[in-house]
Write a protein that holds these residues in place. Structure first.
Motif, PDB file in Angstrom:
ATOM      1  N   UNK A 175      94.705  47.949  13.051  1.00  0.00           N
ATOM      2  CA  UNK A 175      93.291  47.570  13.034  1.00  0.00           C
ATOM      3  C   UNK A 175      92.861  47.064  14.415  1.00  0.00           C
ATOM      4  N   UNK A 176      93.713  46.270  15.038  1.00  0.00           N
ATOM      5  CA  UNK A 176      93.378  45.774  16.384  1.00  0.00           C
ATOM      6  C   UNK A 176      93.293  46.939  17.369  1.00  0.00           C
ATOM      7  N   UNK A 177      94.211  47.891  17.220  1.00  0.00           N
ATOM      8  CA  UNK A 177      94.238  49.028  18.138  1.00  0.00           C
ATOM      9  C   UNK A 177      92.943  49.832  18.038  1.00  0.00           C
ATOM     10  N   UNK A 178      92.369  49.882  16.837  1.00  0.00           N
ATOM     11  CA  UNK A 178      91.129  50.658  16.640  1.00  0.00           C
ATOM     12  C   UNK A 178      89.937  50.043  17.370  1.00  0.00           C
TER      13      UNK A 178
ATOM     14  N   UNK B 146     106.863  44.034   8.616  1.00  0.00           N
ATOM     15  CA  UNK B 146     106.188  43.856   7.337  1.00  0.00           C
ATOM     16  C   UNK B 146     104.818  44.554   7.357  1.00  0.00           C
ATOM     17  N   UNK B 147     104.471  45.130   6.227  1.00  0.00           N
ATOM     18  CA  UNK B 147     103.304  45.995   6.117  1.00  0.00           C
ATOM     19  C   UNK B 147     102.029  45.368   6.679  1.00  0.00           C
ATOM     20  N   UNK B 148     101.780  44.091   6.345  1.00  0.00           N
ATOM     21  CA  UNK B 148     100.530  43.464   6.797  1.00  0.00           C
ATOM     22  C   UNK B 148     100.477  43.398   8.326  1.00  0.00           C
ATOM     23  N   UNK B 149     101.616  43.189   8.946  1.00  0.00           N
ATOM     24  CA  UNK B 149     101.613  43.110  10.411  1.00  0.00           C
ATOM     25  C   UNK B 149     101.322  44.476  11.025  1.00  0.00           C
ATOM     26  N   UNK B 150     101.903  45.516  10.427  1.00  0.00           N
ATOM     27  CA  UNK B 150     101.607  46.872  10.936  1.00  0.00           C
ATOM     28  C   UNK B 150     100.117  47.161  10.785  1.00  0.00           C
ATOM     29  N   UNK B 151      99.564  46.761   9.636  1.00  0.00           N
ATOM     30  CA  UNK B 151      98.132  46.986   9.382  1.00  0.00           C
ATOM     31  C   UNK B 151      97.268  46.288  10.413  1.00  0.00           C
TER      32      UNK B 151
ATOM     33  N   UNK C  98      92.432  38.840   8.277  1.00  0.00           N
ATOM     34  CA  UNK C  98      92.399  40.005   9.158  1.00  0.00           C
ATOM     35  C   UNK C  98      90.969  40.209   9.669  1.00  0.00           C
ATOM     36  N   UNK C  99      90.006  40.033   8.740  1.00  0.00           N
ATOM     37  CA  UNK C  99      88.607  40.210   9.117  1.00  0.00           C
ATOM     38  C   UNK C  99      88.230  39.220  10.227  1.00  0.00           C
ATOM     39  N   UNK C 100      88.614  37.967  10.015  1.00  0.00           N
ATOM     40  CA  UNK C 100      88.316  36.926  11.003  1.00  0.00           C
ATOM     41  C   UNK C 100      88.896  37.267  12.365  1.00  0.00           C
ATOM     42  N   UNK C 101      90.119  37.777  12.371  1.00  0.00           N
ATOM     43  CA  UNK C 101      90.765  38.142  13.624  1.00  0.00           C
ATOM     44  C   UNK C 101      89.993  39.262  14.316  1.00  0.00           C
ATOM     45  N   UNK C 102      89.545  40.244  13.522  1.00  0.00           N
ATOM     46  CA  UNK C 102      88.820  41.374  14.112  1.00  0.00           C
ATOM     47  C   UNK C 102      87.484  40.920  14.691  1.00  0.00           C
ATOM     48  N   UNK C 103      86.841  39.963  14.032  1.00  0.00           N
ATOM     49  CA  UNK C 103      85.576  39.427  14.553  1.00  0.00           C
ATOM     50  C   UNK C 103      85.836  38.767  15.904  1.00  0.00           C
ATOM     51  N   UNK C 104      86.887  37.966  15.971  1.00  0.00           N
ATOM     52  CA  UNK C 104      87.245  37.297  17.235  1.00  0.00           C
ATOM     53  C   UNK C 104      87.580  38.325  18.311  1.00  0.00           C
TER      54      UNK C 104
END
Ligand code: BGC
Length: 652
Positions: free
Chosen positions: A411-414, A402-407, A368-374
């Motif tokens: 996070x991306x929306x933020x 699934x919970x991780x996808x909602x998370x 998730x962190x890697x995705x947010x950096x990208x």
């Protein structure tokens, strides 16, 4: 008939009432052709009897996506396309389509079924059957009836009042039987009102054969027969698959006089007639490449645009594709699963090719962190998510992702970037925790092997979205009438009656996330000039203009709903009774016409034991969805007084 029943011995006939292995009809010691069947609605599930291995076939879009096209021609094309694989693999009967009503979005097989609405389900499934059968391949319309959950599907009795059975759960069967004459019908596993459908004479003989006029073969679902002679007496012709005890049981029942040779012969005649039908000429019309192109064409129209805050179609700028290397699920699991050998081009690559001026990057690592950096450098992020797994024999337990996808979505929306969420799933999804925080949402259903191409076409604007929902997306499962309740494993009471799907949300004024019939477009349409032309007391031609006021060519699905203004029984606020899908070029106006007939106004009157049109006023509503009614008109039906029941006319 080519085959003469007199050439068969009683033993051969008794043996013939039962399949051979999992997929064949007995050839009576070589006296008749051996017939081979295969699942199912989403392409051919090729299973070998002996090796149990599955072979590849064209993975067409699942029924959920076909249904969201609201396009009768594409439902036909879907059937034709699957039939090509049947011809190639020597399959005589395709075990499809399934027209069980999507009573709850949790049902594990909703991806195989058409709709929550009986009219839409019947119309599209009839064209699917016509498409398959036009190629000389038979179909099996399933599962008759009231099999609307997977949990306890084999034993729990569906307790449904008679009017609801006719108007909601049996209606698509009636339509398909009358409009497409399927070669076979498959009974469901469950009892209905306390009697297994496999031996429910009232339903199989009384309704399906006598009332709907079905004259083909009735087969059991796999293992749904509990007493072979009771099933045969109820006019179920063929027990599937092979059951080693049935031959002895049937012989014993015959010897005891519990079943006569005439009753056995009636089944055998239907089996022989079916075998003869399968001996027709068959020609492959579409090669493998064209079958794939057909799948893409269907998927293009089945993807539904649920939200678009000016983010789609994608243009230039920095576009981050999240997890494009993860293959989208081809479809749901179980007997309808299809294996394909088609290798899809990577989604990010397709988007890159379509948008040479954009900077398209992709992120595939599960961090998730890697995705947010990208995401930091992106203007727009396209994130694909999968609803919780759907498969035969189990129901979903949640409509949430699934919970991780909602998370990840949150996070991306933020990041304040434009986030587009692409959902794969077989039925409604609860998008309420995040829908207002993202800029775009697409619902794909399951697009089979066409997934990447069809999605890229929509994302990049090569195709203007034209799918609409064939089922309501509720705000949450708690809002649905049967979402939180279950049967007690013995019985399940359909207490909401006829108020299923939008009929329920309308009646009880319950807000929904996306209504039945909803879907956005890149084009913009305006409706005007409603005219209702009376042809007879119960036949009307409803005409209206649709103008494309945008500069994009697009297809619009317009829907005609009917409301009985005052009736002696409870009737829904509106019911779908017609629809049209039309290509309207930018700036053009098209006059659309939809015909209504007595079926559009009738309800099932259990006192008369027939469909009945009650005199009085009916509202005719033309809408872009069930909750976006654009034009309203009124008619008055005035049938002869002697056809009507007495109503309350006294002056108190
Ligand atoms: C399913 C049917 C299917 C049959 C054969 C059953 O379990 O309910 O839909 O056609 O298996 O695979």
């Amino acid at each position: 008939m080519k085959y003469d029943i007199k050439n068969l011995t009683l033993q051969e006939k008794i043996r013939m009432l039962n399949g051979v292995g999992a997929w064949r009809i007995y050839n009576a010691n070589g006296k008749v052709k051996e017939v081979f069947m295969s699942d199912g609605p989403n392409g051919v599930h090729r299973r070998d009897d002996i090796t149990k291995a599955s072979g590849p076939a064209t993975a067409v879009p699942n029924m959920v996506t076909v249904a969201n096209t609201w396009n009768r021609e594409l439902a036909y094309l879907d059937g034709e396309t699957i039939a090509q694989d049947c011809i190639e693999y020597n399959i005589d009967i395709l075990l499809a389509p399934g027209v069980n009503i999507k009573r709850t979005p949790l049902c594990g097989r909703n991806f195989e079924y058409v709709s929550e609405d009986p009219y839409l389900a019947g119309e599209l499934a009839a064209q699917f059957v016509n498409g398959v059968q036009s190629q000389g391949i038979g179909t099996s319309l399933k599962h008759f009836c009231a099999n609307n959950r997977e949990e306890q599907r084999c034993f729990q009795s569906s307790e449904v009042d008679e009017r609801t059975l006719y108007e909601i759960y049996m209606k698509p069967f009636e339509t398909v039987v009358k409009k497409a004459n399927p070669w076979t019908v498959m009974c469901s596993y469950n009892p209905v009102n306390g009697v297994y459908t496999s031996e429910n004479k009232k339903l199989l003989k009384g309704v399906l054969r006598d009332k709907f006029g079905f004259d083909g073969l009735i087969m059991s679902d796999w293992g749904a027969v509990h007493s072979c002679y009771k099933a045969a007496k109820a006019t179920l012709d063929l027990e599937m698959p092979y059951n080693k005890t049935s031959v002895a049981e049937m012989t014993e029942a015959y010897e005891k006089g519990l079943i006569s040779e005439e009753e056995i012969d009636a089944c055998i005649i239907n089996i022989l007639k079916l075998i003869e039908k399968t001996e027709c000429d068959k020609k492959v019309k579409y090669d493998k490449k064209t079958r794939h192109e057909n799948a893409v064409e269907i998927a293009n129209e089945g993807i539904v645009l649920l939200k678009n805050d000016n983010v789609l179609p994608l243009k230039d700028g920095n576009i981050l594709m999240a997890y494009p290397d993860e293959p989208a699920p081809l479809g749901g699991g179980g007997s309808a699963e299809v294996k394909t050998d088609f290798v899809q081009t990577n989604l990010a690559q397709l988007v890159k090719d379509a948008l040479p001026n954009a900077n398209v990057t992709s992120y595939n690592r599960w961090s998730k962190r890697g995705l947010l950096v990208e995401a930091y450098d992106a203007d727009t992020i396209v994130y694909r998510v999968n609803a919780s797994a759907e498969a035969e024999n189990v129901d979903r337990t949640t409509l949430r992702l699934p919970y991780t996808q909602e998370e990840i979505i949150l996070a991306l929306a933020k990041t304040n970037k434009k986030v587009i969420v692409v959902i794969y799933g077989g039925s409604a999804v609860d998008v309420s925790p995040w829908a207002d925080k993202v800029s775009g949402i697409l619902f794909c259903g399951f697009c089979g092997e066409a997934s990447n191409e069809a999605l890229a076409d929509i994302l990049c604007g090569k195709v203007c979205p034209s799918g609409k929902l064939s089922e309501t997306f509720p705000v949450s499962v708690e809002d649905t009438p049967s979402g939180l309740t279950r049967g007690n494993t013995f019985t399940e009471w359909y207490k909401e009656g006829i108020f299923v799907g939008y009929r329920y949300f309308d009646e009880y004024n319950i807000p929904v996330m996306y209504p039945f019939g909803y879907g956005l477009s890149y084009a913009k349409f305006e409706y005007s000039n409603l005219e209702i032309e009376k042809i007879s007391e119960t036949d009307y031609k409803v005409s209206y203009d649709i103008t494309n006021v945008s500069n994009v060519d697009g297809k619009e699905i317009s829907q005609v709903y009917v409301k009985d203004v005052f009736a002696m029984v409870s009737r829904p606020q509106k019911e779908l009774k017609g629809f049209s899908k039309d290509l309207i070029k930018a700036g053009e106006t098209k006059r659309v016409s939809v015909m209504l007939n007595s079926e559009s106004f009738a309800y099932y009157n259990v006192s008369y034991d027939k469909w009945f049109v009650e005199n009085g006023a009916f509202e005719i509503m033309v809408g872009a969805s069930s909750q976006d009614i654009k034009l309203v008109g009124k008619i008055n039906i005035n049938l002869p007084e002697e056809t009507q029941q007495s109503t309350d006319t006294r002056d108190w």
